[in-house]
Design a protein around this motif. Sequence first.
Motif, PDB file in Angstrom:
ATOM      1  N   PHE A 134      43.325  47.066  30.945  1.00  0.00           N
ATOM      2  CA  PHE A 134      44.496  46.588  31.650  1.00  0.00           C
ATOM      3  C   PHE A 134      45.584  46.181  30.661  1.00  0.00           C
ATOM      4  O   PHE A 134      46.749  46.557  30.802  1.00  0.00           O
ATOM      5  CB  PHE A 134      44.116  45.409  32.552  1.00  0.00           C
ATOM      6  N   LEU A 135      45.214  45.428  29.646  1.00  0.00           N
ATOM      7  CA  LEU A 135      46.187  44.957  28.657  1.00  0.00           C
ATOM      8  C   LEU A 135      46.739  46.121  27.816  1.00  0.00           C
ATOM      9  O   LEU A 135      47.926  46.139  27.494  1.00  0.00           O
ATOM     10  CB  LEU A 135      45.565  43.889  27.759  1.00  0.00           C
ATOM     11  N   TRP A 139      41.865  34.282  28.130  1.00  0.00           N
ATOM     12  CA  TRP A 139      41.434  35.645  28.468  1.00  0.00           C
ATOM     13  C   TRP A 139      40.686  35.642  29.808  1.00  0.00           C
ATOM     14  O   TRP A 139      40.964  36.429  30.691  1.00  0.00           O
ATOM     15  CB  TRP A 139      40.543  36.171  27.339  1.00  0.00           C
ATOM     16  N   ARG A 140      39.716  34.727  29.923  1.00  0.00           N
ATOM     17  CA  ARG A 140      38.909  34.664  31.142  1.00  0.00           C
ATOM     18  C   ARG A 140      39.756  34.274  32.358  1.00  0.00           C
ATOM     19  O   ARG A 140      39.567  34.794  33.448  1.00  0.00           O
ATOM     20  CB  ARG A 140      37.756  33.665  30.971  1.00  0.00           C
ATOM     21  N   GLU A 141      40.690  33.347  32.183  1.00  0.00           N
ATOM     22  CA  GLU A 141      41.550  32.942  33.287  1.00  0.00           C
ATOM     23  C   GLU A 141      42.405  34.112  33.767  1.00  0.00           C
ATOM     24  O   GLU A 141      42.543  34.330  34.974  1.00  0.00           O
ATOM     25  CB  GLU A 141      42.431  31.766  32.867  1.00  0.00           C
ATOM     26  N   LEU A 142      42.991  34.874  32.851  1.00  0.00           N
ATOM     27  CA  LEU A 142      43.806  36.024  33.214  1.00  0.00           C
ATOM     28  C   LEU A 142      42.960  37.108  33.865  1.00  0.00           C
ATOM     29  O   LEU A 142      43.363  37.723  34.860  1.00  0.00           O
ATOM     30  CB  LEU A 142      44.526  36.583  31.982  1.00  0.00           C
ATOM     31  N   ARG A 143      41.770  37.344  33.331  1.00  0.00           N
ATOM     32  CA  ARG A 143      40.862  38.335  33.913  1.00  0.00           C
ATOM     33  C   ARG A 143      40.535  37.987  35.361  1.00  0.00           C
ATOM     34  O   ARG A 143      40.584  38.843  36.248  1.00  0.00           O
ATOM     35  CB  ARG A 143      39.582  38.426  33.087  1.00  0.00           C
ATOM     36  N   ASP A 144      40.229  36.716  35.614  1.00  0.00           N
ATOM     37  CA  ASP A 144      39.908  36.285  36.968  1.00  0.00           C
ATOM     38  C   ASP A 144      41.142  36.349  37.874  1.00  0.00           C
ATOM     39  O   ASP A 144      41.041  36.745  39.036  1.00  0.00           O
ATOM     40  CB  ASP A 144      39.333  34.867  36.960  1.00  0.00           C
ATOM     41  N   LEU A 145      42.296  35.988  37.343  1.00  0.00           N
ATOM     42  CA  LEU A 145      43.538  36.024  38.115  1.00  0.00           C
ATOM     43  C   LEU A 145      43.870  37.442  38.569  1.00  0.00           C
ATOM     44  O   LEU A 145      44.319  37.652  39.700  1.00  0.00           O
ATOM     45  CB  LEU A 145      44.681  35.459  37.265  1.00  0.00           C
ATOM     46  N   LEU A 190      39.764  41.314  37.797  1.00  0.00           N
ATOM     47  CA  LEU A 190      39.017  42.296  37.016  1.00  0.00           C
ATOM     48  C   LEU A 190      37.577  41.825  36.861  1.00  0.00           C
ATOM     49  O   LEU A 190      37.310  40.632  36.729  1.00  0.00           O
ATOM     50  CB  LEU A 190      39.696  42.518  35.663  1.00  0.00           C
ATOM     51  N   LYS A 191      36.651  42.779  36.848  1.00  0.00           N
ATOM     52  CA  LYS A 191      35.224  42.441  36.854  1.00  0.00           C
ATOM     53  C   LYS A 191      34.615  42.291  35.461  1.00  0.00           C
ATOM     54  O   LYS A 191      33.637  41.594  35.287  1.00  0.00           O
ATOM     55  CB  LYS A 191      34.429  43.511  37.614  1.00  0.00           C
ATOM     56  N   SER A 192      35.180  42.971  34.457  1.00  0.00           N
ATOM     57  CA  SER A 192      34.549  42.944  33.138  1.00  0.00           C
ATOM     58  C   SER A 192      35.603  42.784  32.038  1.00  0.00           C
ATOM     59  O   SER A 192      36.800  42.984  32.265  1.00  0.00           O
ATOM     60  CB  SER A 192      33.762  44.238  32.901  1.00  0.00           C
ATOM     61  N   ASP A 193      35.126  42.425  30.859  1.00  0.00           N
ATOM     62  CA  ASP A 193      36.024  42.304  29.711  1.00  0.00           C
ATOM     63  C   ASP A 193      36.601  43.652  29.318  1.00  0.00           C
ATOM     64  O   ASP A 193      37.753  43.737  28.882  1.00  0.00           O
ATOM     65  CB  ASP A 193      35.276  41.677  28.529  1.00  0.00           C
ATOM     66  N   SER A 194      35.823  44.716  29.484  1.00  0.00           N
ATOM     67  CA  SER A 194      36.335  46.043  29.123  1.00  0.00           C
ATOM     68  C   SER A 194      37.459  46.463  30.070  1.00  0.00           C
ATOM     69  O   SER A 194      38.448  47.055  29.632  1.00  0.00           O
ATOM     70  CB  SER A 194      35.213  47.082  29.119  1.00  0.00           C
TER      71      SER A 194
END
Length: 68
Positions: free
Chosen positions: A64-65, A46-52, A55-59
């Motif tokens: 996005f998903l 999750w964190r790797e995809l968010r950084d890729l 995106l700045k936050s989990d929300s």
Amino acid sequence: MAEKEQAKFTVPAYAVSEGKPGKKRKTVTVQDKEIKREFGVAFQRWRELRDLKGLKSDSSMALFLLDR
């Protein structure tokens, strides 16, 4: 006989708090460990995809998903 007699004393009882019960330990099963390991792997992905995606936050990642 006086030599054989030992001094008698009472052992005080342990103090028991009436408001709080003792802390119970949770039994950890093999299934619990497997679930925790799987969550750790998913969280890392999750964190790797968010950084890729930049995106700045989990929300924002969740939105996005959901939009895909």
